[in-house]
Design an enzyme around this catalytic site. Structure first.
Site, PDB file in Angstrom:
ATOM      1  N   PHE A  16      31.519 137.978 173.769  1.00 50.21           N
ATOM      2  CA  PHE A  16      31.848 138.114 174.796  1.00 50.21           C
ATOM      3  C   PHE A  16      33.559 137.854 174.132  1.00 50.21           C
ATOM      4  CE2 PHE A  16      33.821 135.256 178.411  1.00 50.21           C
ATOM      5  CZ  PHE A  16      33.936 136.370 179.582  1.00 50.21           C
ATOM      6  N   ALA A  87      32.882 133.416 165.594  1.00 44.55           N
ATOM      7  CA  ALA A  87      31.514 133.399 165.922  1.00 44.55           C
ATOM      8  C   ALA A  87      31.237 131.726 166.454  1.00 44.55           C
ATOM      9  CB  ALA A  87      31.225 134.014 165.003  1.00 44.55           C
ATOM     10  N   THR A 135      37.491 125.544 172.225  1.00 42.05           N
ATOM     11  CA  THR A 135      37.170 125.241 173.978  1.00 42.05           C
ATOM     12  C   THR A 135      38.158 124.315 174.241  1.00 42.05           C
ATOM     13  OG1 THR A 135      35.362 124.862 175.345  1.00 42.05           O
ATOM     14  CG2 THR A 135      35.487 124.142 173.077  1.00 42.05           C
ATOM     15  N   ASP A 136      38.148 123.947 175.777  1.00 48.80           N
ATOM     16  CA  ASP A 136      38.485 122.836 176.298  1.00 48.80           C
ATOM     17  C   ASP A 136      37.436 121.264 176.279  1.00 48.80           C
ATOM     18  OD1 ASP A 136      37.068 123.767 177.676  1.00 48.80           O
ATOM     19  OD2 ASP A 136      38.395 123.285 179.705  1.00 48.80           O
ATOM     20  N   GLU A 137      36.245 121.727 176.389  1.00 52.41           N
ATOM     21  CA  GLU A 137      35.463 121.240 176.377  1.00 52.41           C
ATOM     22  C   GLU A 137      35.629 119.965 175.248  1.00 52.41           C
ATOM     23  OE1 GLU A 137      31.531 122.899 177.462  1.00 52.41           O
ATOM     24  OE2 GLU A 137      32.028 124.106 177.962  1.00 52.41           O
ATOM     25  N   TYR A 160      26.965 121.212 172.017  1.00 48.85           N
ATOM     26  CA  TYR A 160      27.976 122.287 171.914  1.00 48.85           C
ATOM     27  C   TYR A 160      28.978 121.426 171.921  1.00 48.85           C
ATOM     28  CZ  TYR A 160      31.306 126.062 173.211  1.00 48.85           C
ATOM     29  OH  TYR A 160      32.573 127.023 172.955  1.00 48.85           O
ATOM     30  N   SER A 163      29.787 119.831 167.845  1.00 48.74           N
ATOM     31  CA  SER A 163      29.720 121.126 167.169  1.00 48.74           C
ATOM     32  C   SER A 163      31.315 122.010 166.906  1.00 48.74           C
ATOM     33  CB  SER A 163      28.733 121.315 167.491  1.00 48.74           C
ATOM     34  OG  SER A 163      28.791 123.178 168.615  1.00 48.74           O
ATOM     35  N   LYS A 164      31.948 122.662 168.163  1.00 50.13           N
ATOM     36  CA  LYS A 164      33.571 122.548 168.310  1.00 50.13           C
ATOM     37  C   LYS A 164      34.098 121.903 167.523  1.00 50.13           C
ATOM     38  CE  LYS A 164      34.395 126.478 169.797  1.00 50.13           C
ATOM     39  NZ  LYS A 164      34.150 127.840 168.542  1.00 50.13           N
ATOM     40  N   ARG A 291      22.425 119.429 184.784  1.00 45.04           N
ATOM     41  CA  ARG A 291      22.310 119.434 183.315  1.00 45.04           C
ATOM     42  C   ARG A 291      22.300 117.930 182.581  1.00 45.04           C
ATOM     43  NH1 ARG A 291      27.179 123.387 181.593  1.00 45.04           N
ATOM     44  NH2 ARG A 291      25.846 124.877 181.951  1.00 45.04           N
TER      45      ARG A 291
HETATM   46  P1  NAD Z   1      29.345 134.006 172.982  1.00 45.15           P
HETATM   47  O1  NAD Z   1      28.250 133.901 172.766  1.00 45.15           O
HETATM   48  O2  NAD Z   1      30.026 135.949 173.620  1.00 45.15           O
HETATM   49  O3  NAD Z   1      29.557 135.334 171.522  1.00 45.15           O
HETATM   50  C1  NAD Z   1      29.711 134.789 169.935  1.00 45.15           C
HETATM   51  C2  NAD Z   1      29.301 136.221 168.831  1.00 45.15           C
HETATM   52  O4  NAD Z   1      28.965 135.270 167.779  1.00 45.15           O
HETATM   53  C3  NAD Z   1      27.871 136.559 169.406  1.00 45.15           C
HETATM   54  O5  NAD Z   1      28.434 138.249 169.384  1.00 45.15           O
HETATM   55  C4  NAD Z   1      26.920 135.782 167.809  1.00 45.15           C
HETATM   56  O6  NAD Z   1      26.973 137.621 167.757  1.00 45.15           O
HETATM   57  C5  NAD Z   1      27.841 135.841 167.408  1.00 45.15           C
HETATM   58  N1  NAD Z   1      27.233 134.804 166.624  1.00 45.15           N
HETATM   59  C6  NAD Z   1      26.980 133.434 167.132  1.00 45.15           C
HETATM   60  N2  NAD Z   1      26.141 132.840 166.313  1.00 45.15           N
HETATM   61  C7  NAD Z   1      26.748 133.797 164.410  1.00 45.15           C
HETATM   62  C8  NAD Z   1      26.557 133.791 163.229  1.00 45.15           C
HETATM   63  N3  NAD Z   1      26.032 132.381 162.413  1.00 45.15           N
HETATM   64  N4  NAD Z   1      27.102 134.300 161.983  1.00 45.15           N
HETATM   65  C9  NAD Z   1      28.252 134.860 162.872  1.00 45.15           C
HETATM   66  N5  NAD Z   1      27.872 135.913 164.095  1.00 45.15           N
HETATM   67  C10 NAD Z   1      27.410 134.548 164.774  1.00 45.15           C
HETATM   68  O7  NAD Z   1      30.509 132.946 173.026  1.00 45.15           O
HETATM   69  P2  NAD Z   1      32.119 133.985 173.699  1.00 45.15           P
HETATM   70  O8  NAD Z   1      31.313 133.055 175.250  1.00 45.15           O
HETATM   71  O9  NAD Z   1      32.088 135.282 173.411  1.00 45.15           O
HETATM   72  O10 NAD Z   1      32.723 132.318 172.512  1.00 45.15           O
HETATM   73  C11 NAD Z   1      33.375 132.763 171.457  1.00 45.15           C
HETATM   74  C12 NAD Z   1      34.508 131.518 170.766  1.00 45.15           C
HETATM   75  O11 NAD Z   1      35.413 131.228 171.926  1.00 45.15           O
HETATM   76  C13 NAD Z   1      33.232 131.133 171.108  1.00 45.15           C
HETATM   77  O12 NAD Z   1      34.074 130.158 169.970  1.00 45.15           O
HETATM   78  C14 NAD Z   1      33.450 129.805 171.932  1.00 45.15           C
HETATM   79  O13 NAD Z   1      33.247 128.431 171.575  1.00 45.15           O
HETATM   80  C15 NAD Z   1      34.518 130.056 172.757  1.00 45.15           C
HETATM   81  N6  NAD Z   1      35.427 129.421 173.440  1.00 45.15           N
HETATM   82  C16 NAD Z   1      34.266 129.883 174.515  1.00 45.15           C
HETATM   83  C17 NAD Z   1      34.574 130.210 175.667  1.00 45.15           C
HETATM   84  C18 NAD Z   1      33.915 130.769 176.992  1.00 45.15           C
HETATM   85  O14 NAD Z   1      34.660 130.546 177.976  1.00 45.15           O
HETATM   86  N7  NAD Z   1      32.838 131.524 176.802  1.00 45.15           N
HETATM   87  C19 NAD Z   1      35.787 129.410 177.071  1.00 45.15           C
HETATM   88  C20 NAD Z   1      36.551 129.155 175.124  1.00 45.15           C
HETATM   89  C21 NAD Z   1      36.195 129.372 173.934  1.00 45.15           C
HETATM   90  P1  TYD Z   2      28.291 127.586 181.971  1.00 43.92           P
HETATM   91  O1  TYD Z   2      29.271 128.933 182.879  1.00 43.92           O
HETATM   92  O2  TYD Z   2      27.560 127.115 181.478  1.00 43.92           O
HETATM   93  O3  TYD Z   2      29.942 126.917 181.626  1.00 43.92           O
HETATM   94  P2  TYD Z   2      30.438 125.171 181.161  1.00 43.92           P
HETATM   95  O4  TYD Z   2      29.057 124.559 181.642  1.00 43.92           O
HETATM   96  O5  TYD Z   2      30.241 125.973 179.395  1.00 43.92           O
HETATM   97  O6  TYD Z   2      31.881 124.711 182.151  1.00 43.92           O
HETATM   98  O7  TYD Z   2      28.659 126.606 183.224  1.00 43.92           O
HETATM   99  C1  TYD Z   2      29.942 126.577 184.379  1.00 43.92           C
HETATM  100  C2  TYD Z   2      29.456 125.547 185.155  1.00 43.92           C
HETATM  101  O8  TYD Z   2      28.376 126.150 185.963  1.00 43.92           O
HETATM  102  C3  TYD Z   2      28.952 123.754 185.085  1.00 43.92           C
HETATM  103  O9  TYD Z   2      29.243 122.742 185.684  1.00 43.92           O
HETATM  104  C4  TYD Z   2      27.355 123.651 184.801  1.00 43.92           C
HETATM  105  C5  TYD Z   2      28.032 125.382 186.829  1.00 43.92           C
HETATM  106  N1  TYD Z   2      26.112 125.903 186.586  1.00 43.92           N
HETATM  107  C6  TYD Z   2      24.870 125.937 187.307  1.00 43.92           C
HETATM  108  O10 TYD Z   2      25.083 125.064 188.358  1.00 43.92           O
HETATM  109  N2  TYD Z   2      24.073 127.175 187.924  1.00 43.92           N
HETATM  110  C7  TYD Z   2      23.973 127.687 186.287  1.00 43.92           C
HETATM  111  O11 TYD Z   2      22.702 128.312 186.436  1.00 43.92           O
HETATM  112  C8  TYD Z   2      24.680 127.666 184.839  1.00 43.92           C
HETATM  113  C9  TYD Z   2      24.448 128.404 184.228  1.00 43.92           C
HETATM  114  C10 TYD Z   2      25.647 127.153 185.298  1.00 43.92           C
END
Ligand code: NAD
Ligand code: TYD
Length: 352
Positions: A16, A87, A135-137, A160, A163-164, A291
């Protein structure tokens, strides 16, 4: 980073956020060679970056960061000037079911990249950069007030998040111990095109479209701070080029929403777009089991990146959400493809 750094490895670029970062760098910096490394897990999708395939400065490498020897060889071959590391296994619910996948990819995988980066530049780190995207998590959960700043103590609560957090610590330790040049950013929840429909916003868009139940965890009064994914990409660009080595930057747009308020807004907008009666999608809301260990509130203080680097989001939440809904409605094939096959098994296991 100076203009001279021409060979950049971006990990997770078929996912993403990574796909938006790769696109921005390939198009904005034709003088850079961009290598997109991705294992193409369930979350990786080459459709997300199809438009880049024919670009001269774009290269795709299918590889798994868990494989240390493979990373080592790759870095010796290309001697990347910089890494932007995205990744990861990224979904909290999956981390509750399969924590080891997260430890292996997010912790060990990051260490493998750091080791390979060190080995490739053992003579000098001059002009090199390892940018770790986090991430902020990692900061844990807030009460009703307060914001996460760059000095907030780490207190991760899910497999998660922990691990981050571990990967952030390892990056900093390599900086301290080996002088490895790094920056880290910790961003709030992202939304936008190409997000896998396991996360709240795309999952709910898909379910509203199909008139399926909208599974709200617990009482729905959990708060998240939402940022449009293209704004996260511009923040990464800004930090990559203007950030100070060894620093951490929090990224966010001061945009807090309770899940319930966000879901109601989504329902209203979708009713309008789909020409449905006002209030009809809200009737799909279904309260489900919470959750495990659910973090109550996240909220980022993005003052440092704004003050020091001049970055701020380009769109309001309303604009970003509108663009996002339009994208999902215009890209039915993308949504149908990613929600067929293994997604059905995941969905049944998670929600029935
Ligand atoms: P995502 O799950 O959409 O994409 C992760 C990508 O990493 C995928 O293309 C997957 O194929 C690849 N990947 C997974 N394991 C791998 C491995 N072992 N080797 C090589 N490639 C691998 O994740 P995202 O939401 O795009 O998040 C990207 C980064 O941003 C992550 O590090 C996440 O912790 C961080 N992040 C995400 C959010 C969010 O809201 N989604 C917010 C803050 C930070
Ligand atoms: P999510 O998109 O999984 O992000 P994160 O947990 O990393 O913040 O979830 C966002 C919020 O939405 C979180 O409070 C969990 C809630 N949630 C639901 O209530 N129902 C769902 O089906 C999902 C996926 C998330």
């Amino acid at each position: 980073m100076s203009e001279k750094n021409k060979s950049i490895l971006i990990t997770g670029g078929a996912g993403f956020i990574g796909s938006h970062v790769v696109r921005l760098f390939v198009n904005k910096y034709p003088e850079y060679q961009i290598y997109n490394l991705d294992a193409l897990t369930y979350a990786g999708n080459l459709e997300n970056i199809k438009d880049l395939e024919s670009q001269k400065n774009y290269h795709f490498i299918k590889a798994d960061i868990k494989e240390g020897d493979v990373m080592h060889e790759l870095f010796l071959e290309h001697r990347f000037d910089a890494v932007i590391h995205l990744a990861a296994e990224s979904h909290v619910d999956r981390s509750i079911t399969n924590p080891n996948d997260f430890i292996e990819t997010n912790v060990l995988g990051t260490a493998n990249l750091l080791n390979a980066f060190r080995a490739a530049h053992e003579n000098s780190f001059e002009g090199k950069l390892f940018y770790h995207v986090s991430t902020d998590e990692v900061y844990g959960s807030l009460g009703k007030t307060g914001l996460f700043t760059e000095t907030t103590s780490y207190d991760p609560q899910s497999p998660y998040a922990s691990s981050k957090a571990a990967s952030d610590h390892i990056v900093r330790a390599y900086g301290n111990t080996y002088g490895l040049p790094f920056v880290i950013s910790n961003c709030s929840n992202n939304y936008g095109a190409n997000q896998f429909p396991e996360k709240l916003i795309p999952l709910f868009i898909n379910n509203i479209k199909k008139s399926m139940p909208l599974p709200v965890y617990g009482d729905g009064n959990y708060t998240r701070d939402w940022l449009f994914v293209e704004d996260h990409a511009t923040a990464i660009d800004t930090i990559f080029h203007e950030g100070t080595l060894g620093e951490t930057y929090n990224i966010g747009g001061f945009n807090e929403w309770t899940n319930l308020n966000l879901i109601k807004l989504l329902c209203q907008l979708m009713d309008q777009k789909l020409g449905r009666d006002k209030g009809s999608s809200e009737q799909l809301i279904t309260y489900v089991k919470d959750r495990a260990g659910h973090d109550r509130r996240y909220a980022i203080d993005a003052d440092k990146i704004n003050r020091n680097l001049g970055w701020k989001p380009s769109v309001t939440f309303e604009e970003g959400l509108e663009k996002t809904l339009d994208w999902y409605l215009a890209n039915e094939n993308w949504l149908d493809n990613v929600t067929s096959g293994a997604y059905q098994t995941y969905y049944k296991k998670m929600y029935s």
